[in-house]
Design a protein around this motif. Structure first.
Motif, mmCIF file in Angstrom:
data_model
loop_
_atom_site.group_PDB
_atom_site.id
_atom_site.type_symbol
_atom_site.label_atom_id
_atom_site.label_comp_id
_atom_site.label_asym_id
_atom_site.label_seq_id
_atom_site.Cartn_x
_atom_site.Cartn_y
_atom_site.Cartn_z
ATOM 1 N N HIS A 252 51.779 51.892 34.822
ATOM 2 C CA HIS A 252 52.051 52.858 35.767
ATOM 3 C C HIS A 252 51.958 52.496 37.124
ATOM 4 N N LEU A 253 51.952 51.040 37.464
ATOM 5 C CA LEU A 253 51.968 50.599 38.840
ATOM 6 C C LEU A 253 52.980 51.102 39.768
ATOM 7 N N LYS A 254 52.713 51.671 40.870
ATOM 8 C CA LYS A 254 53.862 51.758 41.845
ATOM 9 C C LYS A 254 54.067 50.737 42.713
ATOM 10 N N THR A 255 53.510 49.555 42.660
ATOM 11 C CA THR A 255 53.676 48.347 43.422
ATOM 12 C C THR A 255 52.980 47.433 42.715
ATOM 13 N N SER A 256 53.325 45.964 43.308
ATOM 14 C CA SER A 256 52.711 44.743 42.590
ATOM 15 C C SER A 256 51.612 44.705 42.742
ATOM 16 N N VAL A 257 50.777 44.043 41.876
ATOM 17 C CA VAL A 257 49.474 43.586 42.083
ATOM 18 C C VAL A 257 49.184 42.028 41.628
ATOM 19 N N SER A 258 48.437 41.341 42.354
ATOM 20 C CA SER A 258 48.324 39.694 42.006
ATOM 21 C C SER A 258 47.352 39.692 40.667
ATOM 22 N N SER A 259 47.815 38.701 40.190
ATOM 23 C CA SER A 259 47.205 38.272 38.882
ATOM 24 C C SER A 259 45.570 38.323 39.127
ATOM 25 N N GLU A 260 45.247 37.910 40.323
ATOM 26 C CA GLU A 260 43.718 37.695 40.560
ATOM 27 C C GLU A 260 43.008 38.808 40.693
ATOM 28 N N GLN A 263 42.750 40.701 37.124
ATOM 29 C CA GLN A 263 41.805 40.097 36.370
ATOM 30 C C GLN A 263 40.524 40.705 36.598
ATOM 31 N N ILE A 264 40.235 40.919 38.192
ATOM 32 C CA ILE A 264 38.925 41.455 38.697
ATOM 33 C C ILE A 264 38.826 42.791 38.224
ATOM 34 N N LEU A 265 40.021 43.570 38.283
ATOM 35 C CA LEU A 265 39.969 45.054 37.895
ATOM 36 C C LEU A 265 39.752 45.146 36.282
ATOM 37 N N ASP A 266 40.419 44.269 35.530
ATOM 38 C CA ASP A 266 40.192 44.217 34.238
ATOM 39 C C ASP A 266 38.902 43.886 33.640
ATOM 40 N N LYS A 267 38.148 43.299 34.617
ATOM 41 C CA LYS A 267 36.795 42.881 34.158
ATOM 42 C C LYS A 267 35.816 44.019 34.600
ATOM 43 N N MET A 268 36.234 44.720 35.624
ATOM 44 C CA MET A 268 35.647 45.815 36.023
ATOM 45 C C MET A 268 35.441 47.032 34.873
ATOM 46 N N ILE A 269 36.447 47.153 34.379
ATOM 47 C CA ILE A 269 36.969 48.183 33.396
ATOM 48 C C ILE A 269 36.792 47.814 31.940
ATOM 49 N N GLN A 270 36.012 46.952 31.738
ATOM 50 C CA GLN A 270 35.883 46.292 30.436
ATOM 51 C C GLN A 270 34.775 47.276 29.637
ATOM 52 N N PRO A 271 35.359 48.115 28.564
ATOM 53 C CA PRO A 271 34.667 48.957 27.534
ATOM 54 C C PRO A 271 33.382 48.395 27.321
ATOM 55 N N LEU A 284 31.964 41.034 44.444
ATOM 56 C CA LEU A 284 32.292 40.403 45.762
ATOM 57 C C LEU A 284 32.505 39.185 45.878
ATOM 58 N N GLN A 285 31.826 38.372 45.036
ATOM 59 C CA GLN A 285 32.022 36.893 44.650
ATOM 60 C C GLN A 285 33.473 36.546 44.258
ATOM 61 N N ALA A 286 33.844 37.477 43.362
ATOM 62 C CA ALA A 286 35.205 37.273 42.630
ATOM 63 C C ALA A 286 36.153 37.597 43.469
ATOM 64 N N LEU A 287 36.012 38.543 44.589
ATOM 65 C CA LEU A 287 37.097 38.676 45.500
ATOM 66 C C LEU A 287 37.127 37.640 46.462
ATOM 67 N N GLY A 288 36.434 36.620 46.461
ATOM 68 C CA GLY A 288 36.600 35.737 47.626
ATOM 69 C C GLY A 288 35.429 35.747 48.557
ATOM 70 N N ASN A 289 34.401 36.868 48.483
ATOM 71 C CA ASN A 289 33.404 36.626 49.498
ATOM 72 C C ASN A 289 32.142 35.697 48.960
ATOM 73 N N LYS A 290 32.330 34.341 48.922
ATOM 74 C CA LYS A 290 31.571 33.419 48.396
ATOM 75 C C LYS A 290 30.218 33.313 49.457
ATOM 76 N N LEU A 291 29.019 33.523 48.599
ATOM 77 C CA LEU A 291 27.944 33.557 49.685
ATOM 78 C C LEU A 291 27.715 32.111 49.967
ATOM 79 N N PRO A 292 27.362 31.991 51.482
ATOM 80 C CA PRO A 292 27.133 30.411 51.630
ATOM 81 C C PRO A 292 26.003 29.967 51.128
ATOM 82 N N GLN A 293 25.895 28.549 51.012
ATOM 83 C CA GLN A 293 24.582 27.977 50.390
ATOM 84 C C GLN A 293 23.558 27.968 51.574
#
Length: 476
Positions: A252-260, A263-271, A284-293
């Protein structure tokens, strides 16, 4: 305009009237709130736009009136609990720029009322209808904007349980606000283990929540479904193939969505909840917001780095506050006492002693002279490890800017050692020596301001950007 609150009347009266011209009902709630119009209604009551006539500026607010129309005593009893629960949750959560403030909660004329901050903007359902489907960029922005709010409420052991388009409001400045905590659940370990009442909205509700056992990951699931609706402009129930027991949102997508992102959305909605992200931080970490060491536990300063000298005067120019006691505490390594003294002196400098915290106005006008003296003392006696200027540097490295940035707040928390395992430390759990990471002290800036009092541990959130903006303006 003054709307009558009598459910059997609802007459519109002229603005200066104190009693309804039709039924005689008192128009001012708690002798201060005047309703203007109905902005929403349902089976358990109505929501009114109102003004607070007790304040000179007469600010706009929202009044929720509990007036159940449901059949059956059990339904009314449950509705009453939910209404009371919303007031309790908002009070427990305290102040956060992306959650409406609770202004009052009381009964009048046999009915319950909740007064809260008015959020000027459209909910996402209205935005979707007016503007059409969201792009991937907007979905990423939404997640980065909202997930820190999830981290905040979950750290307070609150599960929202009704995340959906209608309960997220988009302000005119682009900030998202999470509303309607009527279904929220207090998530103690005991409560999480007990099956409770099923609450939520059809299609948005995670399977375990539908079974009465909501967990933090249940809110992640609902947020994921919300994103799917924004990408497709399709109702949640149409995005899930019941016969195959799988999501078909890509059809049902109206626009393209990256595989990255997909995959994040798929994991968020896992039954299956265990296959889902367990926290907002993980998303947030999966989105690329890596927490600095974290910085090394100890650091040797380069010999070329020149530490500030003791200020020429330990009395500030504006109020003549004497910072000699603070210097003496720092010079003798009494870090906790120095931290508490810093808080007290800052409240005194801003004339906020009786409030116990700073507000945006006092931050915007905090005297630079006082900030500079405090910062120079902390930097000097900590050998460059502590101080507001040190914290500002880390804040900028974490992506902080002069606007609200929940991601930067959490990154800062991890960098300076205030946040561990996704939870903010209590004040007494901090480390008051030179061993913790850079920026660990002073504590007054901890994404909010410490209220002086018993335990000195009450926190108010969301003020980092105000504080560091002032530090920048003061050239620290």
């Amino acid at each position: 305009m003054s709307k009558c609150l009598n459910p059997d009347c609802l007459n519109e009266n002229s603005s200066g009237t104190n009693f309804c011209q039709k039924c005689g009902n008192k128009l001012l709630l708690a002798d201060r709130y005047r309703t203007q119009k109905i902005i929403g209604q349902g089976g358990f009551g109505r929501t009114f736009l109102a003004v607070d006539e007790h304040k000179p500026s007469k600010p706009v607010c929202v009044i929720k009136q509990f007036y159940p129309q449901a059949q059956g005593t059990s339904n009314i009893q449950k509705a009453t609990e939910l209404f009371e629960q919303e007031a309790v949750r908002l009070e427990q959560l305290g102040k956060h720029p992306q959650i409406p403030d609770l202004l009052a909660y009381f009964s009048q004329d046999g009915r319950q009322y909740l007064v809260q901050e008015f959020i000027d903007g459209q909910n996402l359902a209205q935005t979707l209808e007016a503007e059409g489907y969201f792009s991937e960029r907007r979905i990423r922005d939404l997640l980065n904007n909202l997930l820190p709010v999830f981290e905040f409420i979950h750290s307070r052991q609150v599960i929202h349980r009704d995340i959906k388009l209608e309960n997220i409001i988009l302000r005119s400045n682009g900030e998202l606000v999470l509303v309607d905590f009527g279904a929220a659940k207090y998530a103690t370990q005991t409560a999480l283990a007990v099956t409770g009442t099923t609450i939520g909205s059809a299609g948005y509700t995670a399977p375990e929540q539908a079974a009465g056992k909501a967990i933090y990951a249940s809110d992640i699931y609902s947020l994921g479904v919300t994103c799917l609706c924004l990408l497709t402009q399709v109702e949640p129930l149409e995005l899930f193939d019941v016969s195959e027991f799988e999501w078909v949102w890509r059809e049902h997508l109206k626009t393209s969505v990256s595989s990255e992102l997909g995959q994040i959305l798929d994991k968020m909605i896992q039954p299956a909840s265990k296959k889902r992200y367990q926290s907002a931080t993980e998303v947030l970490q999966a989105l690329g917001n890596k927490l600095p060491q974290l910085s090394p536990q100890t650091q040797i300063l380069p010999q070329t780095q020149i530490l500030p000298q003791t200020p020429n005067s330990l009395k500030s120019a504006w109020r003549g506050i004497d910072y000699t006691p603070l210097r003496d505490l720092l010079a003798t390594g009494k870090w906790k006492e120095a931290d508490i003294e810093t808080s007290k002196l800052m409240l005194k400098a801003s004339i906020r002693e009786r409030f116990g915290d700073l507000d945006p106005y006092s931050l915007d006008n905090f005297p630079c002279d006082d900030l500079q003296i405090i910062d120079q003392l902390w930097v000097k006696y900590s050998q460059g490890r502590f101080g507001f200027s040190v914290q500002k540097k880390i804040w900028l490295e974490c992506g902080g800017k002069v606007d609200y940035n929940g991601n930067a707040e959490y990154r800062l928390g991890f960098r300076v050692g205030w946040l561990k395992e996704g939870k903010w430390l209590n004040y007494d759990d901090l480390t008051f020596n030179l061993q913790p990471p850079e920026g660990h002290l002073p504590m007054f800036v901890r994404c909010g301001f410490r209220q002086i009092g018993k335990g000195a541990a009450a926190m108010y959130w969301g003020w980092c950007f105000y504080f560091f903006s002032r530090i920048e303006n003061c050239k620290l």
